[in-house]
Design a protein around this motif. Structure first.
Motif, PDB file in Angstrom:
ATOM      1  N   GLU A 225       0.943  -1.115   0.048  1.00 52.91           N
ATOM      2  CA  GLU A 225       0.168  -0.048  -0.009  1.00 52.91           C
ATOM      3  C   GLU A 225       0.797   1.239  -0.148  1.00 52.91           C
ATOM      4  O   GLU A 225       0.395   2.404  -0.256  1.00 52.91           O
ATOM      5  N   ALA A 226       2.124   1.336   0.205  1.00 50.38           N
ATOM      6  CA  ALA A 226       3.062   2.404   0.354  1.00 50.38           C
ATOM      7  C   ALA A 226       4.095   2.315  -0.571  1.00 50.38           C
ATOM      8  O   ALA A 226       5.294   2.929  -0.366  1.00 50.38           O
ATOM      9  N   ILE A 227       4.053   1.587  -1.623  1.00 48.48           N
ATOM     10  CA  ILE A 227       5.083   1.567  -2.554  1.00 48.48           C
ATOM     11  C   ILE A 227       5.333   2.883  -3.490  1.00 48.48           C
ATOM     12  O   ILE A 227       4.572   3.460  -3.946  1.00 48.48           O
ATOM     13  N   ASP A 228       6.620   3.387  -3.459  1.00 47.18           N
ATOM     14  CA  ASP A 228       7.064   4.552  -4.251  1.00 47.18           C
ATOM     15  C   ASP A 228       7.987   4.368  -5.223  1.00 47.18           C
ATOM     16  O   ASP A 228       9.201   4.266  -4.859  1.00 47.18           O
ATOM     17  N   CYS A 229       7.556   4.050  -6.321  1.00 52.31           N
ATOM     18  CA  CYS A 229       8.543   3.558  -7.571  1.00 52.31           C
ATOM     19  C   CYS A 229       8.398   4.450  -8.689  1.00 52.31           C
ATOM     20  O   CYS A 229       7.294   4.762  -9.134  1.00 52.31           O
ATOM     21  N   LYS A 230       9.378   5.498  -9.060  1.00 53.55           N
ATOM     22  CA  LYS A 230       9.221   6.337 -10.181  1.00 53.55           C
ATOM     23  C   LYS A 230       9.347   5.772 -11.593  1.00 53.55           C
ATOM     24  O   LYS A 230       8.596   5.946 -12.479  1.00 53.55           O
ATOM     25  N   GLU A 235       2.283  -1.565  -9.236  1.00 54.97           N
ATOM     26  CA  GLU A 235       0.924  -1.711  -9.026  1.00 54.97           C
ATOM     27  C   GLU A 235       0.144  -2.701 -10.092  1.00 54.97           C
ATOM     28  O   GLU A 235      -0.946  -3.140  -9.805  1.00 54.97           O
ATOM     29  N   LEU A 252      11.643  -2.047  -7.179  1.00 55.95           N
ATOM     30  CA  LEU A 252      12.199  -1.042  -6.433  1.00 55.95           C
ATOM     31  C   LEU A 252      13.844  -0.957  -6.218  1.00 55.95           C
ATOM     32  O   LEU A 252      14.404   0.187  -6.216  1.00 55.95           O
ATOM     33  N   ASP A 255      14.924   0.813  -9.632  1.00 54.49           N
ATOM     34  CA  ASP A 255      14.470   2.081  -9.360  1.00 54.49           C
ATOM     35  C   ASP A 255      15.428   3.131  -8.647  1.00 54.49           C
ATOM     36  O   ASP A 255      15.756   3.904  -9.077  1.00 54.49           O
ATOM     37  N   ARG A 344       6.934   2.683 -16.279  1.00 53.35           N
ATOM     38  CA  ARG A 344       6.129   3.588 -16.416  1.00 53.35           C
ATOM     39  C   ARG A 344       6.374   4.368 -17.832  1.00 53.35           C
ATOM     40  O   ARG A 344       7.458   4.400 -18.387  1.00 53.35           O
TER      41      ARG A 344
END
Length: 345
Positions: A225-230, A235, A252, A255, A344
Motif C-alpha cells: 500500500e505504500a510503494i513509491d517507484c518512479k 501496482e 524497487l 528504481d 512507466r
C-alpha cells in the motif's frame, strides 16, 4: 560492574572494526536476522502480559537463527516450549526490571544450555533501553576486541551474568556514536551485526570458499500500500505470493539504481533480490519463489527471455513437486528483459 574505556581505546576498536568489516560480514546470514520483526517485538514485549505463545515462539526462533523455518534443532524447540510454559508465571511475578527478568529466566532454565542467551534476549526485548541485544557470541566479540586494543575485558567466566550484559551494553554504547553511518539506526544495526559475526568468526570462516558471499537485501520489507517507484509500475503486479513480492522488490531495487542497463541476466536478478528480500527469509520458500519469478505460472509475465524456451522450462519446474530448487542458478547467464508492461510510460 560497568565498563570504562578510554577515548583512545574506543578509537582503536572502531578502527579495527572498519578495517575488518567486509572480512567478517562476507558470510553474515542476513536473512536469519532481519531487523523488522525485532523492532516489532521490542514494542510488543514492553507489555509482557500482552505477549502470546505464537509471538514467544517466533521471537526465540529468530534468536536461534531459524526465522521462518521449521527445522530448528531439538534444543531450540525445547527452550521455546519451556519459555511458553513459564510465561504465565513470569507475568504473575511482574518482574519487569532487567535484573529480575534475567534472574527469572536463568533460574527457571537453569539446566538449559541456551539459558543465558534466552534470558539475555528476553531481558533486552522487555527493557531495550537498559540492555543491548547480547548473547555469548557478542560478549566473546567484546572480550576479544578489548584484548586486541590492549584493554582488560574481564574474565571469561564473568561474561555469562548480568554484569556481563551490563558491561556489553556499556561497550556497545561507547562505540555506537563513532560508527561511520550517519543514520543512527543503520549504525546500530551495523555494529550489532559486526559483533555477532566477529564473535562467530571461526564458524563463518569455514564457509569461505565453500559458499557464495551473502548479500544484504536492498529491500528488506514490502508494504504494497505504500510503494513509491518512479520508473516502474509495481501496482501492475496482480499476485501477492512470494514470487510477486520478489518482483516488486526487483523493481524497487532497479528504481534506486537508474544507471543500470535495461537488459539483465537471471544471475543479476538474484543479486538484486537475494534471500531475505521483501521478508522472504525461508530458504526453501525463497528458492521456489525464484523459480516461479521467471516462469509463467499463474499468468506471470514479468520477463521476456532472449531464449524464449526458458520461460516454459521455469514454469515446468515451478509446477513440479520434485523441482530443482537451484534451477535458476543453473541459468544465471540467461539474458532477460523486464516486460514493458511494468515500466512507466
Amino acid at each position: 560492574m560497568h565498563l570504562t574505556i578510554s577515548e583512545n581505546k574506543k578509537k582503536a576498536v572502531i578502527a579495527y572494526i572498519n578495517d575488518h568489516l567486509d572480512e567478517h560480514m562476507t558470510h553474515f546470514p542476513y536473512a536469519k536476522y532481519p531487523t523488522e520483526p525485532l523492532n516489532q517485538w521490542r514494542e510488543q514485549f514492553a507489555d509482557p502480559k500482552a505477549v502470546d505463545p505464537k509471538t514467544i515462539r517466533a521471537a526465540l526462533s529468530w534468536r536461534g537463527g531459524f526465522w521462518q523455518r521449521k527445522d530448528a534443532p531439538y534444543a531450540q524447540r525445547q527452550t521455546a516450549l519451556s519459555a511458553i510454559r513459564l510465561w504465565p508465571e513470569f507475568v504473575r511475578e511482574e518482574a519487569a526490571e532487567p535484573a529480575h527478568v534475567f534472574d527469572f529466566w536463568t533460574s527457571r532454565l537453569e539446566n538449559d544450555p541456551l539459558a543465558f542467551d534466552t534470558a539475555s534476549f528476553l531481558a533486552h526485548l522487555i527493557s531495550p533501553d537498559a540492555l543491548e541485544l547480547a548473547d555469548a557470541q557478542r560478549l566473546e566479540a567484546m572480550r576479544d576486541l578489548l584484548k586486541e586494543v590492549g584493554h582488560d575485558g574481564g574474565e571469561h567466566n564473568d561474561d555469562c551474568s548480568l554484569d556481563g550484559l551490563l558491561r556489553y551494553t556499556d561497550f556497545f554504547r561507547a562505540l555506537l556514536p563513532r560508527m561511520q553511518p550517519k543514520d543512527a539506526n543503520r549504525a546500530r544495526v551495523q555494529l550489532d551485526r559486526f559483533l555477532k559475526a566477529y564473535g562467530n568468526r571461526h564458524a563463518l570462516a569455514k564457509l569461505a570458499g565453500k559458499t557464495p558471499a551473502t548479500i544484504e537485501p536492498a529491500i528488506r520489507s514490502l508494504n504494497w500500500e505504500a510503494i513509491d517507484c518512479k520508473k516502474y509500475a509495481p501496482e501492475q503486479i496482480e499476485g501477492r505470493a512470494n514470487a510477486d513480492v520478489l518482483f516488486a522488490c526487483l523493481l524497487l531495487a532497479l528504481d534506486g539504481q537508474p544507471e543500470r542497463k535495461e537488459k539483465l541476466t537471471v544471475g543479476e536478478v538474484a543479486e538484486l533480490v537475494p534471500l531475505g528480500s521483501g521478508g522472504v527469509c525461508n530458504p526453501g520458500s525463497y528458492h521456489y519463489a525464484m523459480i516461479a519469478l521467471f516462469g509463467g505460472q499463474k499468468g506471470r509475465d514479468f520477463f521476456t527471455f532472449e531464449d524464449d524456451t526458458l520461460q516454459a522450462e521455469f514454469t515446468a519446474q515451478a509446477n513440479q513437486s520434485s523441482r530443482d530448487m537451484r534451477f535458476y542458478c543453473k541459468h544465471a547467464d540467461a539474458s532477460i528483459s523486464i516486460n514493458p508492461k511494468y515500466a512507466r510510460s
